[in-house]
Write a protein that holds these residues in place. Structure first.
Motif, PDB file in Angstrom:
ATOM      1  N   TRP A  40      28.084 -77.945  30.770  1.00 19.90           N
ATOM      2  CA  TRP A  40      26.951 -77.932  29.832  1.00 19.90           C
ATOM      3  C   TRP A  40      26.519 -76.290  29.536  1.00 19.90           C
ATOM      4  O   TRP A  40      26.015 -76.122  28.255  1.00 19.90           O
ATOM      5  CB  TRP A  40      25.803 -78.726  30.245  1.00 19.90           C
ATOM      6  CG  TRP A  40      25.037 -77.954  31.469  1.00 19.90           C
ATOM      7  CD1 TRP A  40      25.309 -78.309  32.763  1.00 19.90           C
ATOM      8  CD2 TRP A  40      24.352 -77.049  31.741  1.00 19.90           C
ATOM      9  NE1 TRP A  40      24.436 -77.639  33.736  1.00 19.90           N
ATOM     10  CE2 TRP A  40      23.953 -76.716  32.995  1.00 19.90           C
ATOM     11  CE3 TRP A  40      23.378 -76.322  30.594  1.00 19.90           C
ATOM     12  CZ2 TRP A  40      22.976 -75.880  33.457  1.00 19.90           C
ATOM     13  CZ3 TRP A  40      22.512 -75.281  31.092  1.00 19.90           C
ATOM     14  CH2 TRP A  40      22.106 -75.056  32.403  1.00 19.90           C
ATOM     15  N   CYS A  70      33.605 -81.157  35.299  1.00 19.72           N
ATOM     16  CA  CYS A  70      33.218 -81.695  34.134  1.00 19.72           C
ATOM     17  C   CYS A  70      31.348 -81.800  33.839  1.00 19.72           C
ATOM     18  O   CYS A  70      30.740 -81.600  32.976  1.00 19.72           O
ATOM     19  CB  CYS A  70      33.570 -83.056  33.730  1.00 19.72           C
ATOM     20  SG  CYS A  70      35.616 -83.102  33.366  1.00 19.72           S
ATOM     21  N   LYS A  71      30.993 -81.372  35.068  1.00 21.33           N
ATOM     22  CA  LYS A  71      29.458 -81.651  35.053  1.00 21.33           C
ATOM     23  C   LYS A  71      28.958 -80.204  34.819  1.00 21.33           C
ATOM     24  O   LYS A  71      27.789 -80.156  34.876  1.00 21.33           O
ATOM     25  CB  LYS A  71      28.901 -82.259  36.665  1.00 21.33           C
ATOM     26  CG  LYS A  71      29.279 -83.517  36.734  1.00 21.33           C
ATOM     27  CD  LYS A  71      28.581 -84.324  38.528  1.00 21.33           C
ATOM     28  CE  LYS A  71      28.928 -85.564  38.572  1.00 21.33           C
ATOM     29  NZ  LYS A  71      28.407 -85.943  39.698  1.00 21.33           N
ATOM     30  N   CYS A  72      29.666 -79.396  35.004  1.00 17.29           N
ATOM     31  CA  CYS A  72      29.594 -77.777  34.777  1.00 17.29           C
ATOM     32  C   CYS A  72      29.800 -77.347  33.528  1.00 17.29           C
ATOM     33  O   CYS A  72      29.735 -75.913  33.263  1.00 17.29           O
ATOM     34  CB  CYS A  72      30.075 -77.015  35.781  1.00 17.29           C
ATOM     35  SG  CYS A  72      29.789 -77.423  37.652  1.00 17.29           S
ATOM     36  N   ASP A  74      25.060 -84.613  28.699  1.00 18.80           N
ATOM     37  CA  ASP A  74      25.668 -85.035  30.079  1.00 18.80           C
ATOM     38  C   ASP A  74      26.152 -86.317  30.202  1.00 18.80           C
ATOM     39  O   ASP A  74      26.921 -86.750  31.181  1.00 18.80           O
ATOM     40  CB  ASP A  74      24.248 -85.001  30.817  1.00 18.80           C
ATOM     41  CG  ASP A  74      23.859 -83.439  30.973  1.00 18.80           C
ATOM     42  OD1 ASP A  74      24.646 -82.472  30.707  1.00 18.80           O
ATOM     43  OD2 ASP A  74      22.710 -83.236  31.340  1.00 18.80           O
ATOM     44  N   LYS A  75      25.788 -87.320  29.469  1.00 20.34           N
ATOM     45  CA  LYS A  75      26.108 -88.738  29.478  1.00 20.34           C
ATOM     46  C   LYS A  75      27.391 -89.201  29.019  1.00 20.34           C
ATOM     47  O   LYS A  75      27.837 -90.237  29.043  1.00 20.34           O
ATOM     48  CB  LYS A  75      24.852 -89.750  29.307  1.00 20.34           C
ATOM     49  CG  LYS A  75      23.576 -89.323  29.964  1.00 20.34           C
ATOM     50  CD  LYS A  75      22.536 -90.315  29.376  1.00 20.34           C
ATOM     51  CE  LYS A  75      21.052 -90.011  30.113  1.00 20.34           C
ATOM     52  NZ  LYS A  75      20.077 -90.825  29.440  1.00 20.34           N
ATOM     53  N   ASN A 124      34.090 -87.786  29.938  1.00 23.58           N
ATOM     54  CA  ASN A 124      34.351 -86.459  30.257  1.00 23.58           C
ATOM     55  C   ASN A 124      35.304 -85.953  29.094  1.00 23.58           C
ATOM     56  O   ASN A 124      35.294 -84.815  28.782  1.00 23.58           O
ATOM     57  CB  ASN A 124      35.242 -86.581  31.663  1.00 23.58           C
ATOM     58  CG  ASN A 124      34.403 -86.677  32.841  1.00 23.58           C
ATOM     59  OD1 ASN A 124      33.087 -86.017  32.821  1.00 23.58           O
ATOM     60  ND2 ASN A 124      34.911 -87.089  34.009  1.00 23.58           N
ATOM     61  N   SER A 172      19.598 -78.015  39.598  1.00 22.27           N
ATOM     62  CA  SER A 172      20.959 -77.727  39.862  1.00 22.27           C
ATOM     63  C   SER A 172      21.394 -77.499  41.193  1.00 22.27           C
ATOM     64  O   SER A 172      22.519 -77.071  41.474  1.00 22.27           O
ATOM     65  CB  SER A 172      21.968 -77.055  38.837  1.00 22.27           C
ATOM     66  OG  SER A 172      21.600 -75.912  38.925  1.00 22.27           O
ATOM     67  N   LEU A 185      21.249 -81.646  24.935  1.00 17.99           N
ATOM     68  CA  LEU A 185      21.961 -81.334  26.252  1.00 17.99           C
ATOM     69  C   LEU A 185      22.031 -82.900  27.125  1.00 17.99           C
ATOM     70  O   LEU A 185      22.916 -83.090  28.133  1.00 17.99           O
ATOM     71  CB  LEU A 185      21.724 -80.186  27.041  1.00 17.99           C
ATOM     72  CG  LEU A 185      21.883 -78.907  26.146  1.00 17.99           C
ATOM     73  CD1 LEU A 185      21.327 -77.860  26.937  1.00 17.99           C
ATOM     74  CD2 LEU A 185      23.446 -78.714  26.301  1.00 17.99           C
ATOM     75  N   ASP A 186      20.941 -83.321  27.077  1.00 18.56           N
ATOM     76  CA  ASP A 186      20.903 -84.641  27.952  1.00 18.56           C
ATOM     77  C   ASP A 186      21.655 -85.659  27.560  1.00 18.56           C
ATOM     78  O   ASP A 186      22.163 -86.404  28.393  1.00 18.56           O
ATOM     79  CB  ASP A 186      19.224 -85.100  28.099  1.00 18.56           C
ATOM     80  CG  ASP A 186      18.326 -84.203  28.737  1.00 18.56           C
ATOM     81  OD1 ASP A 186      18.690 -83.608  29.498  1.00 18.56           O
ATOM     82  OD2 ASP A 186      16.974 -84.346  28.646  1.00 18.56           O
ATOM     83  N   ARG A 234      16.995 -76.275  33.939  1.00 11.39           N
ATOM     84  CA  ARG A 234      18.327 -76.868  34.371  1.00 11.39           C
ATOM     85  C   ARG A 234      18.971 -76.403  35.679  1.00 11.39           C
ATOM     86  O   ARG A 234      19.194 -76.872  36.613  1.00 11.39           O
ATOM     87  CB  ARG A 234      19.438 -76.935  33.377  1.00 11.39           C
ATOM     88  CG  ARG A 234      19.230 -77.990  32.514  1.00 11.39           C
ATOM     89  CD  ARG A 234      20.069 -78.309  31.163  1.00 11.39           C
ATOM     90  NE  ARG A 234      20.174 -79.281  30.438  1.00 11.39           N
ATOM     91  CZ  ARG A 234      21.036 -80.130  30.681  1.00 11.39           C
ATOM     92  NH1 ARG A 234      22.125 -79.869  31.534  1.00 11.39           N
ATOM     93  NH2 ARG A 234      21.256 -81.241  29.979  1.00 11.39           N
ATOM     94  N   LYS A 243      33.116 -84.333  26.473  1.00 14.40           N
ATOM     95  CA  LYS A 243      32.805 -83.243  26.997  1.00 14.40           C
ATOM     96  C   LYS A 243      33.492 -81.841  26.760  1.00 14.40           C
ATOM     97  O   LYS A 243      33.303 -81.051  26.379  1.00 14.40           O
ATOM     98  CB  LYS A 243      32.198 -83.254  28.398  1.00 14.40           C
ATOM     99  CG  LYS A 243      30.786 -84.071  28.789  1.00 14.40           C
ATOM    100  CD  LYS A 243      30.576 -83.993  30.184  1.00 14.40           C
ATOM    101  CE  LYS A 243      29.484 -84.993  30.647  1.00 14.40           C
ATOM    102  NZ  LYS A 243      29.276 -85.020  31.938  1.00 14.40           N
TER     103      LYS A 243
END
Length: 419
Positions: A288, A284-286, A326-327, A330, A221, A322-323, A217, A333
């Protein structure tokens, strides 16, 4: 410093005196209310030194020495410090903005606030430009210039010759400045990063799958890393416009009541909301790496969410890996991160309900009330509360940048080919 003007309202054509507080600024848009008819009159100021300071007000200036208007009407504002909307010369609470803060906060809290505020402004002005250069060279892969800046301007006493060493130096330099800008009062960054680091290192020692996931990942990134840095840079470049969000962290119990009637006379909502929204989405993308570390420590695999699902996440939305995480929306998450002890503050820093209020298509800054309102939330929030939300997103994004660093270090080519 206070400047005085006698102004003519472009609406009712009545004259009034204006006392305008000024500070060094690269550019500030403000407004002031006509004391006769309530019209909001816009203006701007710029200049980092007294001799080059410029003020423009969108109305006729009858005098720049402000002889008293015929009926003695006075408006006192400072775009850098909140005050009362209806304050005049004879109103003690709010007529002198700095005094207002001293009265509302008390001597000790006021001194602490001033200290943190000035440190933050200095860090953004004096230290961030060097960090920006360093990080740009890091992203470009310009090793020679990276080492020169690190050694000559940051005082690094050794040469970071490997990729993962340069990643570490770049992120440490960035974190040192963003930590000062965030301040120390009411922050949780150190606790979040500390707990994550302990979980992450423990997971790497015990489970090969964890390291493999971070390497895979981390390699993909690079674009996210660039986006995060770019957004943090935008936050710092426009720090003046949202720095007063720090004030809310110095309220004592029930202290918000003291500021219900205070207004910050800045007219920069659209630009600051853009920072808020972009920062929120990137943060929110960070998220994981946090859940990956928790999953590995608790269940032996970064993809294993087990049965530890937040109640608010519907059963058909619960991720299997985790994939799938990601979807998620927010809000879901954030819920997974906030259920881990010590990481609950993300629920407040990244409050999805307030994000929906601020980001609503009809949201706007009502200059008559000093509140951010929308069709969905007519009462909205004060502009100071809005700036507090912006500071929260900056804290979350700068914290998560340090979390993302773990994946970028793990993916370094210094450690050989991926399995």
């Amino acid at each position: 410093m206070i400047t005085r003007y006698c102004l003519k309202c472009p609406g009712c054509a009545e004259a009034f005196d204006a006392r305008l507080g000024v500070e060094p600024t690269r550019g500030t848009r403000f407004y002031l209310p006509c004391p006769h008819c309530g019209l909001s009159i816009r203006g701007s100021m710029s200049g980092t030194e007294l001799e080059n300071h410029r003020i423009a007000i969108e109305c006729e200036v009858l005098s720049d020495s402000a002889p008293e208007s015929p009926d003695g009407r006075v408006v006192t504002i400072n775009p850098f410090v909140p005050s009362r909307y209806d304050a005049d010369t004879f109103t003690p609470m709010g007529s002198f903005p700095t005094m207002t803060l001293l009265q509302a906060l008390g001597d000790h809290a006021f001194a602490e606030f001033q200290s943190e505020r000035h440190s933050a402004l200095e860090a953004g002005r004096d230290q961030w430009p060097t960090v920006r250069m360093l990080f740009q060279y890091y992203l470009q892969g310009n090793t020679a210039m990276f080492v020169r800046i690190a050694q000559q301007q940051l005082g690094l006493a050794w040469e970071p010759s490997t990729s993962h060493e340069r990643t570490t130096v770049a992120y440490q330099a960035m974190g040192a400045v963003t930590t000062v800008i965030t301040g120390t009062t009411g922050t949780t960054s150190a606790n979040v990063i500390g707990r994550f680091s302990r979980k992450h290192f423990a997971a790497m020692k015990r489970h090969k799958d964890h390291l493999a996931t971070f390497r895979r990942r981390g390699q993909s990134s690079a674009a996210l890393e660039r986006d995060v840095f770019t957004e943090l840079n935008r936050f710092v470049e426009h720090h003046e416009s949202w720095e007063m969000g720090l004030l809310g962290r110095f309220f004592g119990p029930g202290g918000n009541n003291a500021f219900d009637d205070l207004v910050l006379y800045r007219d920069e909502f659209s630009m600051v909301r853009d920072l808020y929204q972009h920062g929120f989405e990137l943060a929110c993308k960070c998220l994981w790496p946090l859940v990956a570390a928790q999953n590995t420590v608790k269940r032996g695999s970064p993809d294993d969410f087990g049965a530890a699902h937040p109640d608010r996440v519907p059963e058909n939305k619960r991720p299997r890996n985790l994939d799938k995480f990601d979807k998620l929306p927010n809000a879901f998450k954030i819920a997974y991160v906030a259920q881990v002890p010590g990481w609950e503050p993300f629920e407040s820093l990244l409050n999805n309900r307030r994000r929906n209020t601020i980001g609503h298509a009809t949201a706007h800054h009502d200059l008559q009330t000093g509140r951010v309102v929308s069709d969905e939330s007519p009462s909205g929030m004060t502009y100071l509360e809005f700036l507090g939300e912006v500071l929260g997103v900056f804290e979350a994004l700068s914290t998560l940048a340090q979390v993302l660093r773990a994946s970028r270090v793990a993916s370094s080519p210094d450690f050989g080919p991926f399995e």
